[in-house]
Design a protein around this motif. Structure first.
Motif, PDB file in Angstrom:
ATOM      1  N   GLU A 161       0.823  -1.213   0.000  1.00  0.00           N
ATOM      2  CA  GLU A 161       0.000   0.000   0.000  1.00  0.00           C
ATOM      3  C   GLU A 161       0.858   1.265   0.000  1.00  0.00           C
ATOM      4  O   GLU A 161       0.505   2.267  -0.625  1.00  0.00           O
ATOM      5  CB  GLU A 161      -0.934   0.002   1.217  1.00  0.00           C
ATOM      6  CG  GLU A 161      -2.133  -0.926   1.045  1.00  0.00           C
ATOM      7  CD  GLU A 161      -3.033  -0.943   2.272  1.00  0.00           C
ATOM      8  OE1 GLU A 161      -2.533  -0.601   3.375  1.00  0.00           O
ATOM      9  OE2 GLU A 161      -4.216  -1.296   2.142  1.00  0.00           O
ATOM     10  N   LYS A 162       1.987   1.218   0.695  1.00  0.00           N
ATOM     11  CA  LYS A 162       2.896   2.364   0.705  1.00  0.00           C
ATOM     12  C   LYS A 162       3.434   2.659  -0.694  1.00  0.00           C
ATOM     13  O   LYS A 162       3.747   3.803  -1.030  1.00  0.00           O
ATOM     14  CB  LYS A 162       4.067   2.119   1.650  1.00  0.00           C
ATOM     15  CG  LYS A 162       3.684   2.118   3.127  1.00  0.00           C
ATOM     16  CD  LYS A 162       4.914   1.831   3.986  1.00  0.00           C
ATOM     17  CE  LYS A 162       4.559   1.776   5.468  1.00  0.00           C
ATOM     18  NZ  LYS A 162       5.736   1.439   6.307  1.00  0.00           N
TER      19      LYS A 162
ATOM     20  N   ILE B  28       1.828   2.371  -3.507  1.00  0.00           N
ATOM     21  CA  ILE B  28       0.820   2.895  -4.436  1.00  0.00           C
ATOM     22  C   ILE B  28       1.129   4.347  -4.794  1.00  0.00           C
ATOM     23  O   ILE B  28       0.878   4.794  -5.916  1.00  0.00           O
ATOM     24  CB  ILE B  28      -0.593   2.756  -3.821  1.00  0.00           C
ATOM     25  CG1 ILE B  28      -0.978   1.264  -3.752  1.00  0.00           C
ATOM     26  CG2 ILE B  28      -1.625   3.523  -4.636  1.00  0.00           C
ATOM     27  CD1 ILE B  28      -2.280   0.987  -3.066  1.00  0.00           C
ATOM     28  N   ASP B  29       1.712   5.078  -3.856  1.00  0.00           N
ATOM     29  CA  ASP B  29       2.072   6.484  -4.113  1.00  0.00           C
ATOM     30  C   ASP B  29       3.551   6.651  -4.459  1.00  0.00           C
ATOM     31  O   ASP B  29       4.076   7.763  -4.408  1.00  0.00           O
ATOM     32  CB  ASP B  29       1.748   7.319  -2.864  1.00  0.00           C
ATOM     33  CG  ASP B  29       0.259   7.331  -2.550  1.00  0.00           C
ATOM     34  OD1 ASP B  29      -0.542   7.353  -3.504  1.00  0.00           O
ATOM     35  OD2 ASP B  29      -0.103   7.296  -1.360  1.00  0.00           O
ATOM     36  N   TYR B  30       4.229   5.566  -4.807  1.00  0.00           N
ATOM     37  CA  TYR B  30       5.651   5.639  -5.139  1.00  0.00           C
ATOM     38  C   TYR B  30       5.834   6.457  -6.417  1.00  0.00           C
ATOM     39  O   TYR B  30       5.061   6.314  -7.374  1.00  0.00           O
ATOM     40  CB  TYR B  30       6.218   4.228  -5.340  1.00  0.00           C
ATOM     41  CG  TYR B  30       7.725   4.152  -5.376  1.00  0.00           C
ATOM     42  CD1 TYR B  30       8.450   4.086  -4.201  1.00  0.00           C
ATOM     43  CD2 TYR B  30       8.422   4.155  -6.584  1.00  0.00           C
ATOM     44  CE1 TYR B  30       9.845   4.029  -4.215  1.00  0.00           C
ATOM     45  CE2 TYR B  30       9.806   4.083  -6.616  1.00  0.00           C
ATOM     46  CZ  TYR B  30      10.514   4.014  -5.426  1.00  0.00           C
ATOM     47  OH  TYR B  30      11.885   3.960  -5.446  1.00  0.00           O
ATOM     48  N   PRO B  31       6.852   7.337  -6.474  1.00  0.00           N
ATOM     49  CA  PRO B  31       7.035   8.219  -7.642  1.00  0.00           C
ATOM     50  C   PRO B  31       7.605   7.499  -8.862  1.00  0.00           C
ATOM     51  O   PRO B  31       8.599   7.924  -9.442  1.00  0.00           O
ATOM     52  CB  PRO B  31       7.998   9.285  -7.111  1.00  0.00           C
ATOM     53  CG  PRO B  31       8.798   8.598  -6.056  1.00  0.00           C
ATOM     54  CD  PRO B  31       7.834   7.642  -5.402  1.00  0.00           C
TER      55      PRO B  31
ATOM     56  N   GLU C 254       5.713   5.204 -12.092  1.00  0.00           N
ATOM     57  CA  GLU C 254       4.408   4.719 -12.558  1.00  0.00           C
ATOM     58  C   GLU C 254       4.328   3.202 -12.598  1.00  0.00           C
ATOM     59  O   GLU C 254       3.309   2.613 -12.239  1.00  0.00           O
ATOM     60  CB  GLU C 254       4.115   5.297 -13.945  1.00  0.00           C
ATOM     61  CG  GLU C 254       2.713   4.971 -14.434  1.00  0.00           C
ATOM     62  CD  GLU C 254       2.407   5.605 -15.778  1.00  0.00           C
ATOM     63  OE1 GLU C 254       1.354   5.280 -16.345  1.00  0.00           O
ATOM     64  OE2 GLU C 254       3.222   6.427 -16.243  1.00  0.00           O
TER      65      GLU C 254
ATOM     66  N   SER D 277       3.905   1.979  -8.909  1.00  0.00           N
ATOM     67  CA  SER D 277       2.604   2.331  -8.340  1.00  0.00           C
ATOM     68  C   SER D 277       1.484   1.527  -9.003  1.00  0.00           C
ATOM     69  O   SER D 277       0.555   1.067  -8.339  1.00  0.00           O
ATOM     70  CB  SER D 277       2.340   3.826  -8.478  1.00  0.00           C
ATOM     71  OG  SER D 277       2.370   4.224  -9.829  1.00  0.00           O
TER      72      SER D 277
ATOM     73  N   THR E 160      -0.861  -1.191  -7.089  1.00  0.00           N
ATOM     74  CA  THR E 160      -2.328  -1.051  -7.132  1.00  0.00           C
ATOM     75  C   THR E 160      -2.971  -2.321  -7.657  1.00  0.00           C
ATOM     76  O   THR E 160      -3.994  -2.785  -7.127  1.00  0.00           O
ATOM     77  CB  THR E 160      -2.711   0.150  -8.025  1.00  0.00           C
ATOM     78  OG1 THR E 160      -2.092   1.330  -7.512  1.00  0.00           O
ATOM     79  CG2 THR E 160      -4.212   0.336  -8.070  1.00  0.00           C
TER      80      THR E 160
END
Length: 521
Positions: A482-483, A485-488, A490, A493, A497
């Motif tokens: 879950e952490k 999902i916002d990884y910089p 694509e 992330s 997801t």
């Protein structure tokens, strides 16, 4: 995109990783990464020729005031510009000694004082060997330092000066310094390498190698050739072919020496030959084929088996470079017998050897299904998982390529073996490492494992085996993914997801639905 197509796309990317320029440069940086201070000390030890100074004289040189040195160098520059011949030897000897100062030599003062053009002209000072020698050593020392100094030397005609010295001289000591300096330029950039190649220096080096029976000169030639062929673009094969053959001959001679327990009488160039061959093998497919056709791979593996000091890294590098090619080339590496020895290097205390071993296995595992199966050995798998748990990011990344490609075979028995050796915990640990490629590989491995579980769900229930997804959840995988999902990045992330939505969230939804049904009852 289907799951099979997705796997194929990923594996093709892994194969390209062993070939592209960025990956090769990264590998060079990783495998040769030593502290700046140690590197400079090694360069000094190899490239500097000092007069026989007393300890007092050395101390005096090291403690000279830089302002005093600057004044002397400016005076020397004016003297040489005026072509005063009386004190030339004394001047160039002093300049040479300045470049040999251990701590903070005044190279910048020499380079910025307009001395270099005068020194380059003195390389042709044929009636005084000592002048030529001191000038050559002085300029060679400067060429072993930094990009700015090398650019200044190039602008002042240093390459051309040493080319003339190389082509018009028979003295082994001067030849050695000329070859060493040209090698320094070739090592600095591909542009300087190409400039040297344009003068057809490589054929001349081949002729010198054959003609002059001097151990140091031959070693320096091999090192210079290594610098010239280390780039992705290579000089013409017709120029390099003699050096392929020299390397083959030297390696075979070393092997025979071990078999007969004899010591070579002609000087040992084995390590230099292996390093030269390691760069030659990173070229085109025809270069790799030429090495295979000359039946040298088994000899290289034998040298690995005998444990010759200094031979391990370049030998593994040669095999790894060849295995980055076609399926036929990968098969030639497998048939060399290296896989019988690889576990010795996967578990070695030296990080360079572990890195090269993982790189080699990752290239082999980018081959056919049969070639990937050849890597599946219980000892190898255990060592790979240990690397994933405990090693540096760069080595973990290479190990993750190997594991990913083995997992791609989707063999339930192999997955079970991986599970018993602690792979799932190691994968969760890798999700805490901030390395985009390693995270992407790790998420990909988890996805394949869960996909395999979904395809064999009935079988797992019949065996009363704890579901893979439950094991992952025990190690906190949901929070870790879950952490991300916002990884910089694509790809990461999106992959995170996808896993949450299609496996973990879906599984939790089923549990909630069961709980709701129970509540209604």
């Amino acid at each position: 995109m289907s799951f099979s197509a997705k796997l194929k796309k990923r594996r093709e990317k892994f194969k390209q990783t062993s070939k592209n320029e960025q990956s090769i440069q990264s590998r060079e940086k990783l495998t040769y990464q030593i502290s700046k201070k140690n590197k400079e000390n090694k360069l000094k030890a190899k490239r500097r020729y000092k007069d026989q100074l007393t300890e007092f004289q050395k101390l005096e040189l090291d403690q000279l005031d830089r302002s005093e040195i600057r004044e002397k160098i400016i005076a020397y520059s004016n003297t040489l510009k005026q072509n005063r011949t009386g004190k030339i030897l004394e001047i160039v000897r002093d300049l040479k000694n300045y470049t040999c100062i251990t701590n903070d030599p005044p190279l910048d003062i020499i380079v910025n004082s307009s001395l270099v053009p005068s020194l380059v002209r003195l390389l042709e000072y044929e009636f005084d060997f000592k002048v030529q020698l001191n000038v050559a050593v002085c300029l060679s020392n400067i060429s072993s330092t930094n990009t700015y100094n090398i650019n200044c030397l190039y602008s002042d005609g240093c390459i051309e000066g040493f080319l003339k010295l190389l082509l018009n001289n028979e003295n082994p000591e001067l030849l050695n310094i000329a070859i060493l300096t040209l090698g320094n330029f070739a090592h600095e950039s591909v542009e300087y390498r190409d400039k040297i190649v344009e003068y057809e220096v490589i054929p001349h080096l081949s002729e010198i190698f054959e003609r002059i029976n001097n151990v140091q000169v031959r070693k320096t030639i091999l090192r210079a050739i290594s610098h010239m062929v280390k780039y992705r673009s290579k000089p013409p094969f017709v120029q390099l072919e003699p050096f392929f053959l020299y390397c083959f001959k030297i390696i075979d001679m070393k092997l025979q020496e071990f078999l007969k327990k004899q010591k070579t009488q002609q000087g040992d160039f084995t390590i230099e030959s292996l390093w030269t061959l390691s760069y030659l093998s990173s070229g085109s497919s025809s270069h790799r084929d030429f090495i295979i056709q000359n039946d040298i791979l088994s000899s290289i593996v034998k040298l690995l088996e005998y444990g010759i000091t200094g031979a391990h890294v370049p030998s593994l590098r040669i095999l790894s470079n060849i295995s980055s090619g076609s399926e036929e080339q990968v098969q030639a590496v497998i048939e060399s017998g290296v896989l019988k020895l690889i576990k010795l290097y996967l578990g070695n205390v030296k990080s360079k050897l572990r890195f090269e071993s993982c790189w080699l296995l990752s290239n082999i595992c980018s081959g056919t299904a049969q070639q990937i199966r050849s890597v599946f050995d219980p000892n190898i798998i255990s060592l790979l998982i240990s690397i994933l748990k405990n090693d540096s990011q760069d080595i973990c990344l290479q190990a993750s390529y190997v594991v990913y490609n083995i997992i791609c075979l989707k063999n339930p028995d192999q997955i079970e073996f991986f599970k018993t050796k602690g792979l799932f915990k190691a994968l969760c640990d890798c999700l805490n490492i901030d390395n985009a490629d390693l995270l992407y590989n790790t998420l990909g491995i988890i996805e394949i494992v869960l996909q395999i579980e979904s395809e064999t769900e009935t079988e797992l229930k019949d065996n009363n085996s704890l579901a893979y997804i439950k094991i992952f959840e025990r190690y906190g995988v949901i929070e870790l993914i879950e952490k991300l999902i916002d990884y910089p990045n694509e790809r990461i992330s999106s992959s995170a997801t996808f896993l949450i939505d299609n496996y973990f969230y879906k599984e939790n939804t089923k549990e909630i639905e069961n709980d709701i049904e129970l509540d209604f009852d």
